[in-house]
Design a protein around this motif. Structure first.
Motif, PDB file in Angstrom:
ATOM      1  N   TYR A 337      -0.185 -32.615 -16.178  1.00 37.50           N
ATOM      2  CA  TYR A 337      -1.463 -32.563 -15.286  1.00 37.50           C
ATOM      3  C   TYR A 337      -2.751 -33.031 -16.152  1.00 37.50           C
ATOM      4  O   TYR A 337      -3.442 -34.164 -16.089  1.00 37.50           O
ATOM      5  N   ASP A 338      -2.848 -32.534 -17.483  1.00 41.19           N
ATOM      6  CA  ASP A 338      -4.200 -32.834 -18.226  1.00 41.19           C
ATOM      7  C   ASP A 338      -3.886 -34.333 -18.885  1.00 41.19           C
ATOM      8  O   ASP A 338      -4.816 -35.130 -18.832  1.00 41.19           O
ATOM      9  N   LYS A 339      -2.719 -34.840 -19.004  1.00 41.74           N
ATOM     10  CA  LYS A 339      -2.465 -36.148 -19.216  1.00 41.74           C
ATOM     11  C   LYS A 339      -2.810 -37.404 -18.189  1.00 41.74           C
ATOM     12  O   LYS A 339      -3.600 -38.286 -18.426  1.00 41.74           O
ATOM     13  N   VAL A 340      -2.405 -36.682 -17.115  1.00 41.52           N
ATOM     14  CA  VAL A 340      -2.986 -37.697 -15.766  1.00 41.52           C
ATOM     15  C   VAL A 340      -4.560 -37.781 -15.726  1.00 41.52           C
ATOM     16  O   VAL A 340      -5.068 -38.618 -15.411  1.00 41.52           O
ATOM     17  N   LEU A 341      -5.191 -36.529 -15.791  1.00 44.92           N
ATOM     18  CA  LEU A 341      -6.423 -36.490 -15.801  1.00 44.92           C
ATOM     19  C   LEU A 341      -7.296 -37.352 -17.017  1.00 44.92           C
ATOM     20  O   LEU A 341      -8.289 -38.089 -16.717  1.00 44.92           O
ATOM     21  N   PRO A 359      -4.298 -30.281  -6.136  1.00 44.88           N
ATOM     22  CA  PRO A 359      -4.469 -28.981  -5.465  1.00 44.88           C
ATOM     23  C   PRO A 359      -5.981 -28.825  -4.869  1.00 44.88           C
ATOM     24  O   PRO A 359      -6.803 -29.186  -5.861  1.00 44.88           O
ATOM     25  N   GLU A 360      -6.000 -27.685  -4.268  1.00 46.57           N
ATOM     26  CA  GLU A 360      -7.429 -27.338  -3.734  1.00 46.57           C
ATOM     27  C   GLU A 360      -7.955 -27.000  -5.069  1.00 46.57           C
ATOM     28  O   GLU A 360      -7.534 -26.109  -5.807  1.00 46.57           O
ATOM     29  N   ALA A 361      -9.498 -27.039  -4.899  1.00 46.43           N
ATOM     30  CA  ALA A 361      -9.930 -26.565  -6.171  1.00 46.43           C
ATOM     31  C   ALA A 361      -9.714 -26.760  -7.716  1.00 46.43           C
ATOM     32  O   ALA A 361     -10.330 -26.510  -8.593  1.00 46.43           O
ATOM     33  N   ASN A 362      -8.907 -27.876  -7.802  1.00 48.45           N
ATOM     34  CA  ASN A 362      -8.559 -28.483  -9.155  1.00 48.45           C
ATOM     35  C   ASN A 362      -9.363 -29.665  -9.374  1.00 48.45           C
ATOM     36  O   ASN A 362      -8.995 -30.782  -9.030  1.00 48.45           O
ATOM     37  N   ASP A 363     -10.463 -29.454 -10.520  1.00 54.25           N
ATOM     38  CA  ASP A 363     -10.953 -30.547 -10.930  1.00 54.25           C
ATOM     39  C   ASP A 363     -11.496 -31.572  -9.889  1.00 54.25           C
ATOM     40  O   ASP A 363     -11.568 -32.915 -10.261  1.00 54.25           O
ATOM     41  N   ALA A 364     -12.133 -30.925  -8.865  1.00 54.14           N
ATOM     42  CA  ALA A 364     -12.546 -31.888  -7.756  1.00 54.14           C
ATOM     43  C   ALA A 364     -13.646 -32.897  -8.142  1.00 54.14           C
ATOM     44  O   ALA A 364     -13.907 -33.877  -7.830  1.00 54.14           O
ATOM     45  N   ASP A 365     -14.627 -32.363  -9.123  1.00 53.68           N
ATOM     46  CA  ASP A 365     -15.694 -32.852  -9.455  1.00 53.68           C
ATOM     47  C   ASP A 365     -15.497 -34.287 -10.367  1.00 53.68           C
ATOM     48  O   ASP A 365     -16.299 -35.242 -10.468  1.00 53.68           O
ATOM     49  N   PHE A 366     -14.137 -34.270 -10.922  1.00 51.74           N
ATOM     50  CA  PHE A 366     -13.713 -35.430 -11.709  1.00 51.74           C
ATOM     51  C   PHE A 366     -13.657 -36.579 -10.926  1.00 51.74           C
ATOM     52  O   PHE A 366     -13.499 -37.592 -11.702  1.00 51.74           O
ATOM     53  N   VAL A 370     -11.367 -36.849  -3.062  1.00 49.89           N
ATOM     54  CA  VAL A 370     -10.247 -36.033  -3.484  1.00 49.89           C
ATOM     55  C   VAL A 370      -9.605 -35.669  -2.009  1.00 49.89           C
ATOM     56  O   VAL A 370      -9.951 -35.295  -0.985  1.00 49.89           O
ATOM     57  N   LEU A 371      -8.353 -35.974  -2.189  1.00 47.26           N
ATOM     58  CA  LEU A 371      -7.379 -35.574  -1.193  1.00 47.26           C
ATOM     59  C   LEU A 371      -6.334 -34.417  -1.560  1.00 47.26           C
ATOM     60  O   LEU A 371      -5.587 -34.608  -2.434  1.00 47.26           O
ATOM     61  N   THR A 372      -6.821 -33.154  -0.855  1.00 51.24           N
ATOM     62  CA  THR A 372      -6.137 -31.934  -1.507  1.00 51.24           C
ATOM     63  C   THR A 372      -4.668 -31.567  -0.609  1.00 51.24           C
ATOM     64  O   THR A 372      -4.507 -31.735   0.408  1.00 51.24           O
ATOM     65  N   VAL A 373      -3.864 -31.069  -1.559  1.00 56.13           N
ATOM     66  CA  VAL A 373      -2.733 -30.519  -0.951  1.00 56.13           C
ATOM     67  C   VAL A 373      -2.678 -29.158  -1.583  1.00 56.13           C
ATOM     68  O   VAL A 373      -2.998 -28.624  -2.693  1.00 56.13           O
ATOM     69  N   PRO A 374      -1.664 -28.089  -0.890  1.00 59.33           N
ATOM     70  CA  PRO A 374      -1.546 -26.961  -1.460  1.00 59.33           C
ATOM     71  C   PRO A 374      -0.854 -26.888  -2.963  1.00 59.33           C
ATOM     72  O   PRO A 374      -0.005 -28.079  -3.253  1.00 59.33           O
TER      73      PRO A 374
END
Length: 417
Positions: A337-341, A359-366, A370-374
């Motif tokens: 995950y951190d590598k993709v970011l 996922p919802e609420a994960n690093d959206a400001d980055f 954002v297209l969210t999934v569970p």
């Protein structure tokens, strides 16, 4: 010759002879059910497809109260929770798996390889059927060959399977004899007649040329096969209960994505009617989903799109990036995950518009969008991460006024029941 008495050469014209007639019949009789296009209807049918796969192959069976497999000698201690009904000899002393497929089926097979290797510990290779025919790898003993085709009529895959049968029939040692398994949506197809063992994907008729629900059904087939193999080999026992529980949650989670993201993605698509290039990034089990997202966009919108392993972007593709090239990054919780970011940050630094599947609420400001999934276990994430990509491709193509269901230069086999 195959058991059907069909030569490799006779497969060459199979698709061209069958597809126009079958596709026309399907379009004449199938109903859109209120949707603008068959593709959008089929995207929305995917929760039902996942449920059908689970009901067919992983039904919930409760043990009588007070009786458990480990405490009951009449119940096999390593009974598979998956009912694929494959014979024991198919798995006996299995050392290698090779998968033959084309296009979208090839992408599903890449996810399958990841699952089989991680859960069952079996070295697995995925081959383009068209390449395998002319440059097959050296034969290995105790190898299962899996042919994957939605229609069961893909000429390259059928011909590659026949070639593999012929060269193994010529080998004298029993360990090198052919073991075949087919995965298809059509149980009456040529593939089903050719292969002695079959996993049928219960997706129903798919009219849209760009595969959506059949792709998801193929993914489900690989999840079930990997669980069955892992149970047989007694590997990954600690992971399987949570994985199976997660599979059962997927239909409701897909419905959540469709209900909450479709309108937002339709609005987002307005910004890309003049876009000429897209890049999709993913890592690990979601790299094939980046490939599939790019393929869907190419097929129906005619926008040039490429999928890359996110870590490879800096080894060449980063030269393409500027403000005119949107980048879609699939960032699901897990070891990468951190590598993709970090990889996505490199794209953003080049002024690329950054779209995140996360996922919802994960690093959206980055991200810019954002297209969210569970949030799910990384092993399950491809089933969810592909849904926004299907919708994005569909809405961009529809906004451009294109024939979404029958894109130019493409065809598929569709049989009407």
């Amino acid at each position: 010759m195959t058991p059907l008495g069909v030569s490799i050469q006779s497969f060459e014209g199979l698709r061209l002879r069958k597809q126009p007639r079958l596709l026309s019949g399907a379009l004449d009789t199938a109903e859109k059910g209120g949707y603008k296009h068959f593709m959008l209807k089929e995207i929305h049918e995917q929760p039902g497809v996942v449920r059908a796969c689970l009901e067919a192959y992983m039904p919930q069976v409760s043990e009588p109260e007070g009786i458990h497999p480990e405490a009951n000698p009449a119940v096999p201690p390593h009974r598979s929770p998956v009912q694929l009904n494959l014979p024991e000899h198919l798995y006996h002393k299995l050392e290698h798996i090779q998968i033959l497929a084309c296009g979208t089926s090839w992408h599903a097979s890449l996810v399958g390889r990841h699952l089989i290797e991680q859960l069952a510990g079996i070295p697995t290779r995925v081959h383009y059927s068209s390449e395998f025919r002319y440059a097959p790898p050296p034969m290995m003993a105790n190898t299962l060959t899996i042919g994957v085709t939605q229609s069961g009529e893909t000429a390259d895959t059928l011909a590659a399977l026949e070639m593999e049968q012929e060269r193994r029939q010529a080998h004298p040692e029993p360990a090198f004899q052919a073991r075949f398994l087919g995965i298809t949506n059509r149980p009456e197809s040529t593939l089903a007649q050719f292969t002695p063992h079959l996993i049928t994907t219960p997706a129903g008729i798919e009219v849209g040329v760009a595969a959506t629900k059949t792709f998801l059904a193929q993914l489900m087939a690989f999840y079930l096969l990997a669980i069955d193999l892992a149970t047989s080999r007694q590997t990954s026992g600690d992971k399987l209960p949570a994985l199976m529980a997660g599979l059962r949650e997927l239909p409701a989670q897909i419905e959540q994505i469709l209900a909450t993201q479709n309108e937002a993605i339709e609005t987002l698509a307005h910004d890309f009617t003049e876009t000429q290039d897209f890049i999709f990034l993913g890592r690990g089990i979601n790299f094939p989903i980046a490939l599939e997202g790019a393929l869907k966009l190419k097929e129906i919108s005619y926008i040039h799109a490429e999928g890359y392993p996110a870590g490879e972007m800096k080894h060449g593709p980063i030269a393409l990036l500027d403000a005119r090239v949107p980048v879609v990054a699939i960032a699901m919780p897990g070891p990468v995950y951190d590598k993709v970011l970090s990889n996505a940050q490199e794209a953003k630094a080049r002024d690329a518009r950054l779209i995140g599947i996360l996922p919802e609420a994960n690093d959206a400001d980055f991200f810019d969008d954002v297209l969210t999934v569970p949030s799910v276990d990384e092993l399950l994430s491809p089933i969810l991460s592909v849904i926004p990509l299907q919708l994005l491709s569909y809405h961009i193509a529809a906004r451009r006024g294109l024939d979404v269901d029958q894109p130019r230069n493409l065809a598929k086999s569709v049989t009407v029941e």
